[in-house]
Design an enzyme around this catalytic site. Structure first.
Site, mmCIF file in Angstrom:
data_model
loop_
_atom_site.group_PDB
_atom_site.id
_atom_site.type_symbol
_atom_site.label_atom_id
_atom_site.label_comp_id
_atom_site.label_asym_id
_atom_site.label_seq_id
_atom_site.Cartn_x
_atom_site.Cartn_y
_atom_site.Cartn_z
ATOM 1 N N GLY A 184 23.760 -7.843 15.929
ATOM 2 C CA GLY A 184 23.776 -6.709 16.848
ATOM 3 C C GLY A 184 25.099 -6.592 17.556
ATOM 4 C CG HIS A 226 23.439 -11.794 23.477
ATOM 5 N ND1 HIS A 226 23.984 -13.027 23.749
ATOM 6 C CD2 HIS A 226 24.457 -11.050 22.982
ATOM 7 C CE1 HIS A 226 25.277 -13.021 23.442
ATOM 8 N NE2 HIS A 226 25.589 -11.826 22.965
ATOM 9 C CD GLU A 227 24.291 -7.699 21.018
ATOM 10 O OE1 GLU A 227 25.203 -7.125 21.657
ATOM 11 O OE2 GLU A 227 24.495 -8.668 20.265
ATOM 12 C CG HIS A 230 27.266 -8.032 25.448
ATOM 13 N ND1 HIS A 230 28.131 -8.907 26.053
ATOM 14 C CD2 HIS A 230 26.909 -8.619 24.267
ATOM 15 C CE1 HIS A 230 28.298 -9.977 25.274
ATOM 16 N NE2 HIS A 230 27.560 -9.824 24.184
ATOM 17 C CG HIS A 236 29.773 -13.619 24.488
ATOM 18 N ND1 HIS A 236 30.644 -13.082 23.566
ATOM 19 C CD2 HIS A 236 28.548 -13.153 24.168
ATOM 20 C CE1 HIS A 236 29.962 -12.327 22.712
ATOM 21 N NE2 HIS A 236 28.690 -12.352 23.061
ATOM 22 C CB VAL A 251 29.502 -15.245 35.939
ATOM 23 C CG1 VAL A 251 28.194 -15.670 36.605
ATOM 24 C CG2 VAL A 251 29.447 -13.766 35.560
ATOM 25 C CB THR A 254 27.711 -19.061 33.731
ATOM 26 O OG1 THR A 254 28.927 -18.332 33.778
ATOM 27 C CG2 THR A 254 26.537 -18.147 34.024
#
Ligand code: ZN
Length: 692
Positions: A184, A226-227, A230, A236, A251, A254
């Site tokens: 994707g 996930h997509e 985005h 990521h 971020v 993370t």
């Protein structure tokens, strides 16, 4: 994400990634095309940083996103069910609300930053025209294969809907570099990230949801999670690597990740420059780990999502838009009138063979089906997916009427089914030399997965001739694309030697290209196919491997192939299918002189030959043919010229011993040697006739 491939490429960002989500490559292309995008990202990231965790306080409640799912399909497995789509929406609403059952699997070191993003997804119930919809838009198109932005058909306004496109496969070359299997990709929300009409996410059908075609792939519907991450502005977790190179993920909760993680690692700490030094957050939805091992978004990621809603996707979750798209009050959604559609995978069918028809109606749930089949048995059926046979040869229409409490709709497909007579009108031997043709003869049907660049008739080459069929396979296909060439059904009961012969010419582009020619045979009008020939790579090659577009230079570049058809000798309907499967990095293929059923048997029956007289021979044109009584019934005569071309193929009248050739074949025979092939119930024999 699923650990499908470990093809490592080095991209502009300066770190290695694995191919599954194409968003990075897609984004790089946008960065190259649009220099202002870099400043947009910098300003976006500064904005997120300065707003910080205060952003969530600016939000009144859970944000709802109206969704449309465009299913781009060719009635294949990519045409996923409504249940599967609803299952994916269910998963999104668990993941983005941290109601996912595996939330408890988040390691204790990250439990305090794992968060409910307060985003909810609902399938639209009002379309852009104000009409009733179930939020699913099914579109028949070959663009479902090796999909790109061009496959994003019928986009709904991006300010009102999240557009999701479902496709069969995705072009791994979208951004200019082949990177392997892609599941994707998404378009970022920042201005300059892509065209308005391509905004949204594009995902393979077999990775959408967790049931149906997506069951058991280990991703549990997390490709969409996930997509859409985005699409809401998230990079990521490994973006920027350990040193936060542009554009870094930015971020703070993370930990930095050096490169994409894959599979289900128990623990990895790829960067040690963070304080405190924490392991990689491999359970984050925005890494490349298997979906089944992902279970969280972080608080900092939620800030990014909030900033996106406040600065880029500002209209989509407003009360006015939720009302306009019909998702504000879901307690009382109207039942749409259904929109009728259907298909069958088999449209060419033998008389009497049973085929199954499938409902593909959309919008409102159907309460009643009424099918009408021309010359069908049954002629009318009320099942959802009926099984039918056809009693008469020729074209047949199919009509479907669907109804529910809100209304009804119908669709009629005229000449949709081609019913083939029990005994084909095409007698063997049958030959295609392509010399007299300007296009592919109507007895051959060509199909190509890409919709173009498939079989073509060319007048510039051939085996000792100037016409043949050709596939321009140099640079036009992706691996796995294929070109089919299917014959009409042929009557093989004429009892000649049952062979398929043809000439081919092909050179590989490199010793590692594996273009593959396969031939299939069917004795039931195409319901079932048996593979009778397969050659690829060096076995298929007839000329020296060549790293440029291949053209045969002489007869030496061609090879004759002969395949026994003994299992099909008595078949009344033999269909043959040539399938050329490209490697994506191959070279051109040429095909000539297809000869089905075989020309004269080598084993002449002396006794039978003695029972046929042709006189005068030599002749200046006409001749008399006399058969003895022992063979004169049910005899077929085939007249063949010196080039092997079949001039006529007729059943001689019964109870007649003497014929004038001029009455059987009433064109003038020019000078030369002709073969008269007599086919009887006991075998066949060939006699020469010389015309002076
Ligand atoms: Zn991604």
């Amino acid at each position: 994400m699923k650990n499908l491939f470990s093809i490592i490429i080095c991209c502009i960002l300066g770190f290695n990634i694995q191919a599954q989500c194409l968003t990075d490559e897609y984004f790089q292309k946008q960065l190259m095309n649009n220099p202002t995008l870099k400043n947009e990202i910098i300003s976006f990231q500064k904005g997120v940083q300065s707003a910080g965790h205060s952003l969530k306080n600016a939000r009144a409640s859970v944000r709802i996103i109206p969704v449309v799912v465009h299913v781009i399909h060719q009635y294949g497995p990519e045409n996923i069910s409504k249940d599967q789509i609803v299952d994916q929406i269910r998963i999104l609403n668990l993941d983005f609300r941290r109601k996912n059952a595996d939330a408890s699997s988040t390691r204790s070191i990250f439990q305090n930053v794992a968060i409910d993003c307060e985003v909810e997804f609902r399938l639209a119930s009002i379309d852009p025209q104000g009409s009733c919809t179930d939020g699913i838009d099914r579109i028949y198109s070959s663009l479902t294969n090796t999909a790109t932005d061009a496959s994003k058909l019928n986009p709904w306004p991006k300010t009102k809907y999240l557009n999701i496109w479902i496709v069969k496969t995705i072009d791994d070359n979208v951004a200019g570099g082949g990177i392997g299997t892609v599941l994707g990709y998404a378009q970022f929300p920042y201005p300059g990230s892509g065209a308005t009409k391509t905004d949204g996410v594009l995902i393979r059908g077999d990775y959408f949801g967790s049931i149906g075609t997506a069951s058991g792939n280990g991703n549990n519907g997390r490709v969409a999670t996930h997509e859409i991450g985005h699409w809401l502005g998230l990079f990521h977790t490994f973006q920027g690597g350990c040193n936060s190179s542009f554009p870094a993920e930015n971020v703070d909760d993370t930990p930095p990740v050096n490169s994409a993680n894959s599979g289900c690692p128990s623990s990895r700490n790829s960067c040690t420059n963070d304080v405190p030094d924490l392991p990689d957050q491999t359970e984050n939805y925005m890494d490349y780990t298997d979906g089944k091992c992902q279970n969280m978004f972080s608080s900092g990621q939620k800030d990014v999502i909030d900033y996106t809603f406040q600065n880029y996707r500002t209209n989509i979750s407003t009360t006015a838009n939720l009302k306009a798209t019909g998702v504000y009050d879901t307690s009382n959604i109207a039942l749409c009138v259904p929109k009728a559609d259907f298909y069958t995978p088999i449209v060419n069918v033998c008389q009497g063979s049973q085929i199954k028809f499938y409902d593909n109606s959309t919008r409102g749930k159907v309460a009643n089906y009424t099918w009408y089949f021309e010359n069908g048995n049954p002629a009318i059926d009320t099942n959802k997916n009926p099984t039918v046979s056809f009693t008469k040869a020729g074209p047949a229409y199919v009509k479907l009427v669907v109804a529910n409490a809100s209304g009804k709709d119908s669709v009629t497909k005229v000449s949709y089914i081609n019913v083939i007579s029990n005994i084909s009108g095409y007698k063997t031997p049958w030959q295609f030399s392509f010399e007299g043709n300007t296009t592919i003869p109507s007895e051959l049907t060509a199909y190509t997965t890409t919709g173009s660049n498939g079989w073509k008739l060319i007048k510039t080459n051939g085996y000792n001739s100037t016409s043949c069929l050709y596939i321009n396979n140099y640079n036009n296909f992706n691996a796995g694309d294929y070109c089919e060439l299917t014959t009409v059904p042929l009557d093989m009961t004429t009892k000649l030697a049952a062979n398929l012969e043809f000439f081919l010419s092909y050179a590989r582009r490199s010793t590692s290209s594996f273009d593959n020619l396969k031939i299939f045979a069917s004795s039931d009008c195409g319901l079932n196919w048996n593979n009778i020939y397969s050659k690829s790579g060096g076995k298929l090659e007839t000329s020296t491997t060549l790293n440029s577009s291949f053209t045969p230079a002489s007869a030496a570049d061609w090879r004759r192939e002969k395949i026994g058809l003994s299992g099909y000798q008595a078949v009344q309907n033999l269909m043959l299918k040539f399938t050329f499967i490209t490697s994506g990095v191959g070279n051109n293929f040429y095909l000539d002189n297809i000869n089905i059923g075989g020309y004269p048997l080598a084993t002449t029956d002396i006794e039978m030959a003695d029972n046929i007289e042709i006189y005068p021979n030599p002749t200046n044109g006409n001749a008399t043919i006399k058969l003895s009584e022992t063979i004169y019934n049910n005899t077929r005569l085939i007249l063949v010229d010196m080039t092997g071309k079949q001039l006529t193929n007729v059943l001689l009248p019964n109870n007649t011993q003497t014929f004038e050739l001029g009455n059987i074949y009433n064109n003038t025979l020019s000078k030369g040697i002709y073969q008269l092939i007599f086919v009887t119930e006991n075998g066949s024999v060939s006699k020469s006739l010389v015309v002076e």
